[in-house]
Design a protein around this motif. Structure first.
Motif, PDB file in Angstrom:
ATOM      1  N   ALA A 144      86.647  64.919  65.460  1.00 35.51           N
ATOM      2  CA  ALA A 144      88.006  65.427  65.824  1.00 35.51           C
ATOM      3  C   ALA A 144      87.945  65.879  67.563  1.00 35.51           C
ATOM      4  O   ALA A 144      88.994  65.380  68.178  1.00 35.51           O
ATOM      5  CB  ALA A 144      88.310  66.670  65.171  1.00 35.51           C
ATOM      6  N   LEU A 145      86.810  66.217  67.954  1.00 33.12           N
ATOM      7  CA  LEU A 145      86.865  66.653  69.382  1.00 33.12           C
ATOM      8  C   LEU A 145      86.898  65.114  70.173  1.00 33.12           C
ATOM      9  O   LEU A 145      87.450  65.414  71.244  1.00 33.12           O
ATOM     10  CB  LEU A 145      85.601  67.575  69.758  1.00 33.12           C
ATOM     11  CG  LEU A 145      85.667  68.993  69.139  1.00 33.12           C
ATOM     12  CD1 LEU A 145      84.287  69.352  69.558  1.00 33.12           C
ATOM     13  CD2 LEU A 145      86.588  69.577  70.046  1.00 33.12           C
ATOM     14  N   LEU A 146      86.075  64.275  69.669  1.00 33.79           N
ATOM     15  CA  LEU A 146      86.210  63.028  70.254  1.00 33.79           C
ATOM     16  C   LEU A 146      87.713  62.215  70.294  1.00 33.79           C
ATOM     17  O   LEU A 146      88.180  61.768  71.282  1.00 33.79           O
ATOM     18  CB  LEU A 146      85.113  62.068  69.708  1.00 33.79           C
ATOM     19  CG  LEU A 146      84.753  60.909  70.262  1.00 33.79           C
ATOM     20  CD1 LEU A 146      84.711  60.716  71.998  1.00 33.79           C
ATOM     21  CD2 LEU A 146      83.826  59.902  69.577  1.00 33.79           C
ATOM     22  N   TRP A 170      75.149  68.179  73.626  1.00 28.20           N
ATOM     23  CA  TRP A 170      75.040  67.747  72.196  1.00 28.20           C
ATOM     24  C   TRP A 170      76.287  67.868  71.620  1.00 28.20           C
ATOM     25  O   TRP A 170      77.047  68.654  71.274  1.00 28.20           O
ATOM     26  CB  TRP A 170      74.114  68.730  71.439  1.00 28.20           C
ATOM     27  CG  TRP A 170      73.624  68.049  70.299  1.00 28.20           C
ATOM     28  CD1 TRP A 170      73.993  68.594  68.998  1.00 28.20           C
ATOM     29  CD2 TRP A 170      72.718  67.185  70.000  1.00 28.20           C
ATOM     30  NE1 TRP A 170      73.364  68.021  68.011  1.00 28.20           N
ATOM     31  CE2 TRP A 170      72.716  66.987  68.394  1.00 28.20           C
ATOM     32  CE3 TRP A 170      72.142  66.242  70.630  1.00 28.20           C
ATOM     33  CZ2 TRP A 170      71.944  66.079  67.822  1.00 28.20           C
ATOM     34  CZ3 TRP A 170      71.489  64.905  70.144  1.00 28.20           C
ATOM     35  CH2 TRP A 170      71.371  65.112  68.730  1.00 28.20           C
ATOM     36  N   LEU A 171      76.780  66.455  71.343  1.00 26.06           N
ATOM     37  CA  LEU A 171      78.150  66.182  70.674  1.00 26.06           C
ATOM     38  C   LEU A 171      79.009  66.802  71.236  1.00 26.06           C
ATOM     39  O   LEU A 171      80.074  67.338  70.698  1.00 26.06           O
ATOM     40  CB  LEU A 171      77.856  66.623  68.937  1.00 26.06           C
ATOM     41  CG  LEU A 171      76.636  66.133  68.389  1.00 26.06           C
ATOM     42  CD1 LEU A 171      76.709  66.603  66.957  1.00 26.06           C
ATOM     43  CD2 LEU A 171      76.529  64.604  68.291  1.00 26.06           C
ATOM     44  N   VAL A 172      79.227  66.625  72.568  1.00 26.41           N
ATOM     45  CA  VAL A 172      80.140  67.248  73.448  1.00 26.41           C
ATOM     46  C   VAL A 172      80.563  66.324  74.687  1.00 26.41           C
ATOM     47  O   VAL A 172      79.577  65.453  74.994  1.00 26.41           O
ATOM     48  CB  VAL A 172      79.934  68.534  73.872  1.00 26.41           C
ATOM     49  CG1 VAL A 172      78.724  68.576  74.939  1.00 26.41           C
ATOM     50  CG2 VAL A 172      80.979  69.423  74.147  1.00 26.41           C
ATOM     51  N   ASN A 173      81.826  66.645  75.260  1.00 29.13           N
ATOM     52  CA  ASN A 173      82.147  65.827  76.257  1.00 29.13           C
ATOM     53  C   ASN A 173      81.472  66.590  77.598  1.00 29.13           C
ATOM     54  O   ASN A 173      81.669  67.803  77.871  1.00 29.13           O
ATOM     55  CB  ASN A 173      83.633  65.852  76.621  1.00 29.13           C
ATOM     56  CG  ASN A 173      83.897  64.708  77.706  1.00 29.13           C
ATOM     57  OD1 ASN A 173      83.233  64.254  78.317  1.00 29.13           O
ATOM     58  ND2 ASN A 173      85.335  64.488  77.580  1.00 29.13           N
ATOM     59  N   TRP A 220      80.409  61.441  76.932  1.00 30.25           N
ATOM     60  CA  TRP A 220      80.023  62.403  75.711  1.00 30.25           C
ATOM     61  C   TRP A 220      78.570  61.903  75.608  1.00 30.25           C
ATOM     62  O   TRP A 220      78.092  61.181  75.867  1.00 30.25           O
ATOM     63  CB  TRP A 220      80.729  61.586  74.660  1.00 30.25           C
ATOM     64  CG  TRP A 220      82.131  62.464  74.415  1.00 30.25           C
ATOM     65  CD1 TRP A 220      83.161  62.232  75.125  1.00 30.25           C
ATOM     66  CD2 TRP A 220      82.219  63.324  73.253  1.00 30.25           C
ATOM     67  NE1 TRP A 220      84.296  62.860  74.610  1.00 30.25           N
ATOM     68  CE2 TRP A 220      83.827  63.790  73.639  1.00 30.25           C
ATOM     69  CE3 TRP A 220      81.650  63.905  72.493  1.00 30.25           C
ATOM     70  CZ2 TRP A 220      84.257  64.663  73.025  1.00 30.25           C
ATOM     71  CZ3 TRP A 220      82.210  65.015  71.558  1.00 30.25           C
ATOM     72  CH2 TRP A 220      83.464  65.298  71.796  1.00 30.25           C
ATOM     73  N   ALA A 221      78.113  63.202  74.987  1.00 28.08           N
ATOM     74  CA  ALA A 221      76.480  63.410  74.840  1.00 28.08           C
ATOM     75  C   ALA A 221      76.540  63.224  73.127  1.00 28.08           C
ATOM     76  O   ALA A 221      76.736  64.254  72.513  1.00 28.08           O
ATOM     77  CB  ALA A 221      76.019  64.484  75.162  1.00 28.08           C
ATOM     78  N   MET A 222      76.128  62.345  72.689  1.00 30.54           N
ATOM     79  CA  MET A 222      76.236  61.775  71.152  1.00 30.54           C
ATOM     80  C   MET A 222      74.742  61.837  70.776  1.00 30.54           C
ATOM     81  O   MET A 222      73.761  61.881  71.300  1.00 30.54           O
ATOM     82  CB  MET A 222      76.724  60.513  70.721  1.00 30.54           C
ATOM     83  CG  MET A 222      78.208  60.240  71.292  1.00 30.54           C
ATOM     84  SD  MET A 222      79.188  61.480  70.798  1.00 30.54           S
ATOM     85  CE  MET A 222      79.546  60.958  69.158  1.00 30.54           C
ATOM     86  N   SER A 223      74.454  61.990  69.418  1.00 32.44           N
ATOM     87  CA  SER A 223      73.317  61.935  68.817  1.00 32.44           C
ATOM     88  C   SER A 223      72.820  60.186  68.737  1.00 32.44           C
ATOM     89  O   SER A 223      73.503  59.528  69.487  1.00 32.44           O
ATOM     90  CB  SER A 223      73.262  62.468  67.271  1.00 32.44           C
ATOM     91  OG  SER A 223      74.054  61.704  66.528  1.00 32.44           O
ATOM     92  N   LEU A 258      86.266  76.340  76.418  1.00 31.33           N
ATOM     93  CA  LEU A 258      85.234  76.941  75.646  1.00 31.33           C
ATOM     94  C   LEU A 258      83.969  75.972  76.046  1.00 31.33           C
ATOM     95  O   LEU A 258      83.979  74.834  75.542  1.00 31.33           O
ATOM     96  CB  LEU A 258      85.432  77.072  74.335  1.00 31.33           C
ATOM     97  CG  LEU A 258      85.980  78.467  74.028  1.00 31.33           C
ATOM     98  CD1 LEU A 258      86.221  78.606  72.512  1.00 31.33           C
ATOM     99  CD2 LEU A 258      85.054  79.681  74.667  1.00 31.33           C
ATOM    100  N   VAL A 259      83.048  76.266  76.662  1.00 30.05           N
ATOM    101  CA  VAL A 259      81.752  75.735  77.267  1.00 30.05           C
ATOM    102  C   VAL A 259      80.497  75.717  76.237  1.00 30.05           C
ATOM    103  O   VAL A 259      80.197  76.905  75.725  1.00 30.05           O
ATOM    104  CB  VAL A 259      81.569  75.613  78.437  1.00 30.05           C
ATOM    105  CG1 VAL A 259      80.162  74.929  78.990  1.00 30.05           C
ATOM    106  CG2 VAL A 259      82.704  75.495  79.737  1.00 30.05           C
ATOM    107  N   GLN A 260      80.102  75.036  75.925  1.00 32.38           N
ATOM    108  CA  GLN A 260      78.983  74.639  74.773  1.00 32.38           C
ATOM    109  C   GLN A 260      77.532  75.006  75.679  1.00 32.38           C
ATOM    110  O   GLN A 260      77.242  74.128  76.436  1.00 32.38           O
ATOM    111  CB  GLN A 260      78.941  73.518  74.087  1.00 32.38           C
ATOM    112  CG  GLN A 260      78.090  73.532  72.776  1.00 32.38           C
ATOM    113  CD  GLN A 260      78.338  72.331  72.134  1.00 32.38           C
ATOM    114  OE1 GLN A 260      79.251  71.977  71.372  1.00 32.38           O
ATOM    115  NE2 GLN A 260      77.150  71.409  71.939  1.00 32.38           N
ATOM    116  N   VAL A 261      76.930  76.305  75.424  1.00 25.10           N
ATOM    117  CA  VAL A 261      75.979  76.567  75.814  1.00 25.10           C
ATOM    118  C   VAL A 261      74.636  76.874  75.054  1.00 25.10           C
ATOM    119  O   VAL A 261      75.068  77.033  73.861  1.00 25.10           O
ATOM    120  CB  VAL A 261      75.971  77.587  77.098  1.00 25.10           C
ATOM    121  CG1 VAL A 261      76.870  77.187  77.921  1.00 25.10           C
ATOM    122  CG2 VAL A 261      76.552  78.876  76.165  1.00 25.10           C
ATOM    123  N   ASP A 262      73.512  77.102  75.518  1.00 23.66           N
ATOM    124  CA  ASP A 262      72.144  77.950  74.725  1.00 23.66           C
ATOM    125  C   ASP A 262      72.258  79.012  75.082  1.00 23.66           C
ATOM    126  O   ASP A 262      73.100  79.713  75.753  1.00 23.66           O
ATOM    127  CB  ASP A 262      71.026  76.858  74.926  1.00 23.66           C
ATOM    128  CG  ASP A 262      70.557  77.186  76.305  1.00 23.66           C
ATOM    129  OD1 ASP A 262      71.061  78.026  77.063  1.00 23.66           O
ATOM    130  OD2 ASP A 262      69.554  76.268  76.642  1.00 23.66           O
TER     131      ASP A 262
END
Length: 499
Positions: free
Chosen positions: A45-47, A441-444, A59-62, A429-433
C-alpha cells in the motif's frame, strides 16, 4: 446441455461468493491484525501511494519485490476512492478470485464426464474453510491459508505457482505441443521469479523433477524436455532480470540461508504446529490438510491421465520438498511453508469427475448450491464492511496530530508503519531504529532526506530509545496505545541508514 460460458460464469459468481464469505470471516477474526494493521502488510500500500504520488522512488525492499501485488493494489487505489482498509478488503477478495482462476486452469478442460468448474469452486471453498481455521493474530503462526488474503505475504506467487501447474497440465494433456503455452509458461516463470525467488523452490524444482520422471512414459518422452526447458529458461531469466533492480534489494535470498541452524528450524516449526494444535479450529485445519494430502497421494498412484497425475503429485510433492528444504536451509519463517496450505487443495481438481447422477439432479444441485453461495456472499458484505470501516480512535489521533503539526517525526518499524500509511503525506513519519538511525527496510529512502525530526511516536512494540543525547519532550501527547513525544522546537538528527 448447459453452454460452456454459462458454467464458467456460474463458477466465477460462486467463487466471488466464497471469496466474500472467506474475507468477511477472516477480517472479523483476530487475523484481521495481519490484514489491516500489521507492519509488514503496509509495504504494498505504501509503495502504491508512492507510485501514484509521482514522488521520487528509491525503495529498500527485501528479496521479494511484490511486483504483481503492487500493480494490482495501485490499480485498485487509482480506480476506487476508498480508505486503506477498504482497499485491503477488496484486495483480499481479488486475491482469492485470482486463486480460483488459477485453480480452474489447473482443473483442465471441460470434457464429457468431467466437472472442472464445480470442483474448482469446491477447491476454493475448502481453501476458504482452511483460511477460516486461522485464528492467530501473529504473523509467525502456522496459519498459512489466510496469508493469501494479504497484499504482502506472497499472494501473487501462490497464484503464479498454480497457474504454472495449470499451463503444464494443459500441455501434458494436449495432443500436440504448441508454442503459445510454452511462451506463457516462460513468462509466468519469469515474472514470478523476478518478483519472488521462492517461486523457484515452490514450483520450478518440484515440477521439473516430476516432469523428468514423467518423461519415462513413451507418450511424454519428447514433450516433457521441452516443457522443462521453458520452465527453467523463464526462471533463469527471472533471476537475471533482478540484477538491474539490485539497488532496491537490500537483502538477497542468500542472507536467509543458515543451514547450520537446521536443528533450531525443526524446533521452530514443530512449536508452531503445536501451537496450532491447541485450537479446535487449528486441529480441524490440520485434519483437512492431512486428508487432502492422502487424496493427492492416492490419485498419484492410480492410473489416470498424465495431466491428472501431475497435478495430484504436485499437491503433495511440493509441500514435502518445501518443508525439507526450509529445514535444511535453517529458515525460521512460517510463510515459506505456504504450499502446505494451497497445494493440497489441487488434489480436488486433479481428476474433476462429475457425479454419476441424472442431468436434472445435477443441474438442480448446481443451481441450489450457486444460490446458497450467493446468499452467503451477500450476507457477508455488511460484516466485511463493518470490519473494514471499524474506527480506530488511537490511530486517528496520531494521524490527525501529525497532519496538523506540519512537522516530521520518527518511529520504529512495528510502531510507525500503520500511522505512516494513514497520513496525508506518509513522509511525515520517518522509519528509524531505537538509536534513531534511518531504518531502510520496506520503505522509500527519500524519506530520510529530511535529516532531522522533532517528535517521536511510540507504543508497546517500541524498543526503549537509545538516543545520542538526553531528550526531554516538551510534552507527551496521549493517543491511547500510542504516545507522541513532542520535542517542541528541539530536533534530533537522523543517524546513518541501515537495513
Amino acid at each position: 446441455m448447459t453452454r460452456a460460458w454459462v458454467r464458467e460464469l456460474a463458477g466465477w459468481l460462486s467463487a466471488a461468493a466464497v471469496s466474500l464469505a472467506t474475507t468477511s470471516a477472516v477480517a472479523s477474526s483476530a487475523r484481521a491484525d495481519l490484514l489491516f494493521r500489521d507492519g509488514d502488510s503496509m509495504v504494498v500500500a505504501l509503495l502504491a501511494r508512492s507510485l501514484l504520488s509521482g514522488e521520487p522512488l528509491d525503495w529498500a525492499m527485501s528479496s521479494v519485490l511484490f511486483l504483481p501485488e503492487s500493480a494490482a493494489f495501485t490499480a485498485l487505489d487509482a480506480a476506487l476512492p476508498l480508505e486503506a482498509n477498504a482497499l485491503f478488503a477488496i484486495s483480499a477478495i481479488v486475491n482469492l478470485l485470482a486463486l480460483y482462476g488459477a485453480i480452474r486452469l489447473a482443473a483442465g478442460r471441460a470434457r464429457t464426464g468431467m466437472a472442472p468448474v464445480a470442483w474448482s469452486v469446491v477447491a476454493l471453498a475448502v481453501f476458504g474453510v482452511l483460511s477460516m481455521t486461522d485464528v492467530s493474530a501473529s504473523r509467525e503462526a502456522m496459519d498459512l491459508a489466510s496469508l493469501q488474503l494479504t497484499t504482502t505475504y506472497y499472494s501473487a506467487t501462490v497464484v503464479g505457482v498454480v497457474v504454472t501447474i495449470g499451463i503444464v497440465r494443459r500441455m501434458v494433456d494436449s495432443c500436440e505441443l504448441r508454442a503459445s503455452p510454452l511462451i506463457a509458461l516462460g513468462l509466468v516463470a519469469l515474472v514470478s521469479t523476478l518478483s519472488n525467488p521462492l517461486y523457484a523452490v515452490w514450483t520450478t524444482l518440484p515440477l521439473a523433477l516430476l516432469l523428468a520422471i514423467a518423461s519415462i512414459s513413451p507418450r511424454l518422452r519428447t514433450r516433457t524436455p521441452v516443457i522443462i526447458v521453458a520452465l527453467l529458461a523463464g526462471t533463469t531469466v527471472g533471476f537475471l532480470s533482478r540484477i538491474p533492480l539490485a539497488a532496491w534489494i537490500t537483502k538477497t535470498g542468500i542472507g536467509y540461508v543458515q543451514p547450520a541452524q537446521w536443528h533450531e528450524s525443526i524446533d521452530y516449526y514443530a512449536r508452531l504446529v503445536g501451537e496450532r494444535l491447541q485450537s479446535p479450529l487449528g486441529v480441524l485445519g490440520i485434519l483437512i490438510t492431512a486428508a487432502l494430502l492422502v487424496v493427492a497421494v492416492v490419485r498419484t498412484v492410480r492410473p489416470r491421465h498424465p495431466g491428472s497425475r501431475l497435478v495430484a503429485a504436485m499437491a503433495w510433492v511440493s509441500p514435502v520438498m518445501v518443508v525439507v528444504g526450509a529445514i535444511a536451509l535453517g529458515t525460521h519463517a512460517a510463510r515459506y511453508l505456504q504450499p502446505f496450505a494451497f497445494a493440497p487443495v489441487l488434489a480436488l481438481v486433479s481428476h474433476p469427475q462429475a457425479l454419476r447422477v441424472g442431468e436434472r439432479v445435477r443441474r438442480a444441485a448446481a443451481g441450489l448450491t450457486a444460490v446458497l453461495l450467493l446468499v452467503i456472499g451477500g450476507v457477508s458484505i455488511p460484516r466485511l464492511a463493518d470490519a473494514a470501516t471499524r474506527p480506530d480512535a488511537d490511530l486517528a489521533c496520531v494521524a490527525d496530530w501529525v497532519d496538523a503539526s506540519g512537522r516530521t517525526g520518527a518511529g520504529q518499524f512495528w510502531t510507525v508503519r500503520l500511522p505512516k500509511l494513514h497520513l496525508s503525506d506518509s513522509s511525515r513519519l520517518v522509519q528509524v531504529d531505537h538509536q534513531l538511525n534511518a531504518y531502510a527496510w520496506l520503505v522509500n529512502r527519500t524519506d530520510f532526506t529530511v535529516g532531522e525530526v522533532s517528535f517521536l511516536v511510540e507504543d508497546s512494540q517500541t524498543v526503549p530509545w537509545d538516543l545520542p543525547q538526553d531528550v526531554l519532550p516538551a510534552r507527551v501527547v496521549d493517543c491511547g496505545r500510542y504516545s507522541i513525544l513532542d520535542l517542541g522546537t528541539e530536533t534530533l538528527p537522523l543517524g546513518p541508514q541501515r537495513s
